[in-house]
Scaffold this active site. Structure first.
Site, PDB file in Angstrom:
ATOM      1  N   ARG A 261       0.832  -1.213   0.000  1.00  0.00           N
ATOM      2  CA  ARG A 261       0.000   0.000   0.000  1.00  0.00           C
ATOM      3  C   ARG A 261       0.867   1.264   0.000  1.00  0.00           C
ATOM      4  O   ARG A 261       0.476   2.307  -0.507  1.00  0.00           O
ATOM      5  CB  ARG A 261      -0.969  -0.001   1.199  1.00  0.00           C
ATOM      6  CG  ARG A 261      -1.773   1.297   1.331  1.00  0.00           C
ATOM      7  CD  ARG A 261      -3.098   1.131   2.077  1.00  0.00           C
ATOM      8  NE  ARG A 261      -2.954   0.418   3.327  1.00  0.00           N
ATOM      9  CZ  ARG A 261      -2.498   0.940   4.466  1.00  0.00           C
ATOM     10  NH1 ARG A 261      -2.136   2.196   4.528  1.00  0.00           N
ATOM     11  NH2 ARG A 261      -2.394   0.198   5.542  1.00  0.00           N
TER      12      ARG A 261
ATOM     13  N   TYR B 163     -14.608  16.267 -16.126  1.00  0.00           N
ATOM     14  CA  TYR B 163     -15.122  14.897 -16.035  1.00  0.00           C
ATOM     15  C   TYR B 163     -16.241  14.836 -14.984  1.00  0.00           C
ATOM     16  O   TYR B 163     -16.126  15.437 -13.908  1.00  0.00           O
ATOM     17  CB  TYR B 163     -13.954  13.983 -15.630  1.00  0.00           C
ATOM     18  CG  TYR B 163     -14.354  12.545 -15.490  1.00  0.00           C
ATOM     19  CD1 TYR B 163     -14.656  11.773 -16.606  1.00  0.00           C
ATOM     20  CD2 TYR B 163     -14.435  11.946 -14.238  1.00  0.00           C
ATOM     21  CE1 TYR B 163     -15.030  10.452 -16.467  1.00  0.00           C
ATOM     22  CE2 TYR B 163     -14.808  10.626 -14.096  1.00  0.00           C
ATOM     23  CZ  TYR B 163     -15.109   9.883 -15.224  1.00  0.00           C
ATOM     24  OH  TYR B 163     -15.481   8.577 -15.084  1.00  0.00           O
TER      25      TYR B 163
ATOM     26  N   ASP C  77      -6.125  17.840 -15.272  1.00  0.00           N
ATOM     27  CA  ASP C  77      -6.461  16.508 -15.771  1.00  0.00           C
ATOM     28  C   ASP C  77      -6.165  16.521 -17.269  1.00  0.00           C
ATOM     29  O   ASP C  77      -6.823  17.207 -18.042  1.00  0.00           O
ATOM     30  CB  ASP C  77      -7.944  16.230 -15.495  1.00  0.00           C
ATOM     31  CG  ASP C  77      -8.386  14.840 -15.944  1.00  0.00           C
ATOM     32  OD1 ASP C  77      -7.710  14.248 -16.814  1.00  0.00           O
ATOM     33  OD2 ASP C  77      -9.415  14.357 -15.428  1.00  0.00           O
TER      34      ASP C  77
ATOM     35  N   LYS D  67      -7.566   5.057 -19.657  1.00  0.00           N
ATOM     36  CA  LYS D  67      -7.844   5.484 -21.017  1.00  0.00           C
ATOM     37  C   LYS D  67      -6.620   5.243 -21.901  1.00  0.00           C
ATOM     38  O   LYS D  67      -6.207   4.116 -22.036  1.00  0.00           O
ATOM     39  CB  LYS D  67      -8.303   6.946 -21.007  1.00  0.00           C
ATOM     40  CG  LYS D  67      -9.352   7.257 -19.897  1.00  0.00           C
ATOM     41  CD  LYS D  67     -10.665   6.542 -20.062  1.00  0.00           C
ATOM     42  CE  LYS D  67     -11.576   6.578 -18.847  1.00  0.00           C
ATOM     43  NZ  LYS D  67     -11.834   7.889 -18.273  1.00  0.00           N
TER      44      LYS D  67
HETATM   45  C1  LIG Z   1     -12.231   8.425 -17.080  1.00  0.00           C
HETATM   46  C2  LIG Z   1     -11.798   9.753 -16.661  1.00  0.00           C
HETATM   47  C3  LIG Z   1     -11.558  10.040 -15.300  1.00  0.00           C
HETATM   48  C4  LIG Z   1     -11.785   9.034 -14.195  1.00  0.00           C
HETATM   49  O1  LIG Z   1     -10.897   7.962 -14.313  1.00  0.00           O
HETATM   50  P1  LIG Z   1     -11.214   6.467 -13.751  1.00  0.00           P
HETATM   51  O2  LIG Z   1      -9.973   5.728 -14.116  1.00  0.00           O
HETATM   52  O3  LIG Z   1     -12.451   5.990 -14.429  1.00  0.00           O
HETATM   53  O4  LIG Z   1     -11.406   6.607 -12.271  1.00  0.00           O
HETATM   54  C5  LIG Z   1     -11.108  11.317 -14.978  1.00  0.00           C
HETATM   55  N1  LIG Z   1     -10.923  12.252 -15.918  1.00  0.00           N
HETATM   56  C6  LIG Z   1     -11.158  12.020 -17.226  1.00  0.00           C
HETATM   57  C7  LIG Z   1     -10.937  13.117 -18.216  1.00  0.00           C
HETATM   58  C8  LIG Z   1     -11.603  10.772 -17.644  1.00  0.00           C
HETATM   59  O5  LIG Z   1     -11.841  10.543 -18.934  1.00  0.00           O
END
Ligand SMILES: *Cc1c(COP(=O)(O)O)cnc(C)c1O
Length: 392
Positions: free
Chosen positions: A60, A113, A185, A210
């Site tokens: 962890r 998001y 992000d 992604k």
């Molecule tokens: C999918 C996504 C998230 C969240 O990510 P997870 O891996 O599903 O928790 C955050 N920001 C963007 C732009 C995303 O496409």
């Protein structure tokens, strides 16, 4: 010792950076599938919670396979350090909670998001943190919204689903001048298409689910930044428990090795399909930063080196026509998520943005007939044929 050389090219970096030197001549970083580690010889009571570099105590807190993936990502992003989490949301929420507490304030762009939006709008106020949302494309509004108790400027670019851009250099300058942290992000862009740290941002977050993993078979997240900030976030990762598992890190390393070549194809397919859709009579409007019709196309060219595989478009004939087109796709599959080798499409109306009211969607410009397409790495001809038959 990890491979710490800096390479000129991003493909070389993706393949070689971060990999620890082999202990038995293995060509691939092993999966350290262990929850705990034998104490090294020193007395653990002298570490005062700080584990010596290169040592591991408990997974962890950290693990060699996870660290190899973190170092590879940090090399790609051009940051001092990286930190992996069990999901993008774990990464984003742990990072935000490392810099704000009761009585503090966050300025956030509004096109973000859905999960992050809910966290900022509904969870943080319960903890006594206020959030002001501002137009993503208006740097002046960001500056005006900053108060004496503001601790963080939260950004996302390109945005979901309308592919709007934050002027990253200008936003980072505002945060610096006001002495607050900036966090972006950068999931839609990946470090291949955009390097926010080079543009002055403090911290970069990704959903590794992604493009970074790229094969639609893993949930993971990351935060990249300077050593001090990452150490602060690492403390929260240990306490909040959003750590990744070693097998996930192994899969992510495997995905990252092909990131640069995959992005080349995503970029090509995205640009080609955006152009194809723009000239299609069944389509009203296309949102893609690589098109000269995008209102921020020159900004896109100045802060991105490729425009990615995300293309949103409005189908002529309204919601029913869009639903019909979506149902007719054959190569492109109907699913949420994005950034995988396989092309996926969804309607923000009933997926990513279903939690917003019709008024909120309308205000953001997310129309009912909008389809969000994640162009995979298939051959563009097959994708074009599929879109054409579905829209005709
Ligand atoms: C999918 C996504 C998230 C969240 O990510 P997870 O891996 O599903 O928790 C955050 N920001 C963007 C732009 C995303 O496409």
């Amino acid at each position: 010792m990890a491979e710490s050389r800096r390479f000129k090219g991003r493909s070389t970096t993706a393949v070689h950076s971060g990999e620890p030197s082999p202990s038995r001549g293995e060509a691939v970083t092993p999966i350290f599938q262990t929850s705990t580690f034998y104490f090294p010889t020193e007395d653990p009571s002298t570490w005062e919670g700080k584990v010596p570099e290169g040592s591991y105590i408990y997974t962890r807190w950290g693990n060699p396979t996870i660290r190899a993936a973190e170092d590879k990502l940090a090399a790609l992003e051009g940051s001092e350090r990286g930190l992996l989490f069990s999901s993008g949301m774990a990464a984003i929420t742990s990072a935000i909670l490392s810099f704000v507490g009761k009585g503090d304030h966050i300025v956030s762009v509004e096109d973000i998001y859905g999960g992050t939006f809910s966290f900022l709008r509904s969870e943080l106020p319960r903890m006594g943190v206020e959030v002001t949302f501002v137009d993503s494309t208006d740097t002046g509004a960001m500056e005006r919204a900053i108060r004496p108790n503001t601790k963080l400027l939260y950004l996302e670019s390109p945005t979901n689903p309308l592919l709007k851009l934050v002027d990253i250099r200008a936003a980072a300058r505002v945060a610096r001048a006001k002495g607050i942290k900036s966090l972006i992000d950068s999931t839609f862009a990946t470090p291949i298409n955009q390097r926010p740290i080079d543009l002055g941002v403090d911290l970069v977050a990704h959903s590794c689910t992604k493009y970074l993993n790229g094969h639609s078979d893993l949930i993971a997240g990351a935060v990249l930044g300077g050593k001090e900030d990452i150490e602060a976030i690492s403390k929260r990762r240990i306490l909040f428990g959003g750590s990744m598992d070693p097998l996930g890190a192994f899969l992510l390393i495997r995905g990252l090795k092909t990131l640069a070549v995959r992005m080349e194809r995503h970029n090509l397919n995205g640009l080609r399909l955006a152009g194809f859709l723009e000239s299609h009579r069944g389509v009203e409007r296309v949102h893609y930063p690589g098109l000269s019709s995008h209102p921020q196309h020159s900004l896109a060219e100045s802060q991105m080196s490729g425009f990615g595989g995300m293309v949103s478009f409005e189908v002529r004939g309204g919601r029913r026509a869009a639903e019909r087109a979506l149902r007719s796709f054959q190569v492109v599959k109907r699913a949420t998520s994005l950034g995988g080798v396989d092309s996926l499409a969804s309607m923000p109306l009933n997926s990513s943005h279903s939690s917003l009211s019709p008024q909120e969607r309308e205000r953001l410009g997310i129309h009912d007939q909008l389809i969000r397409l994640s162009a995979g790495i298939e051959d563009a001809e097959d994708l074009e044929d599929d879109l054409d038959q579905a829209l005709s």
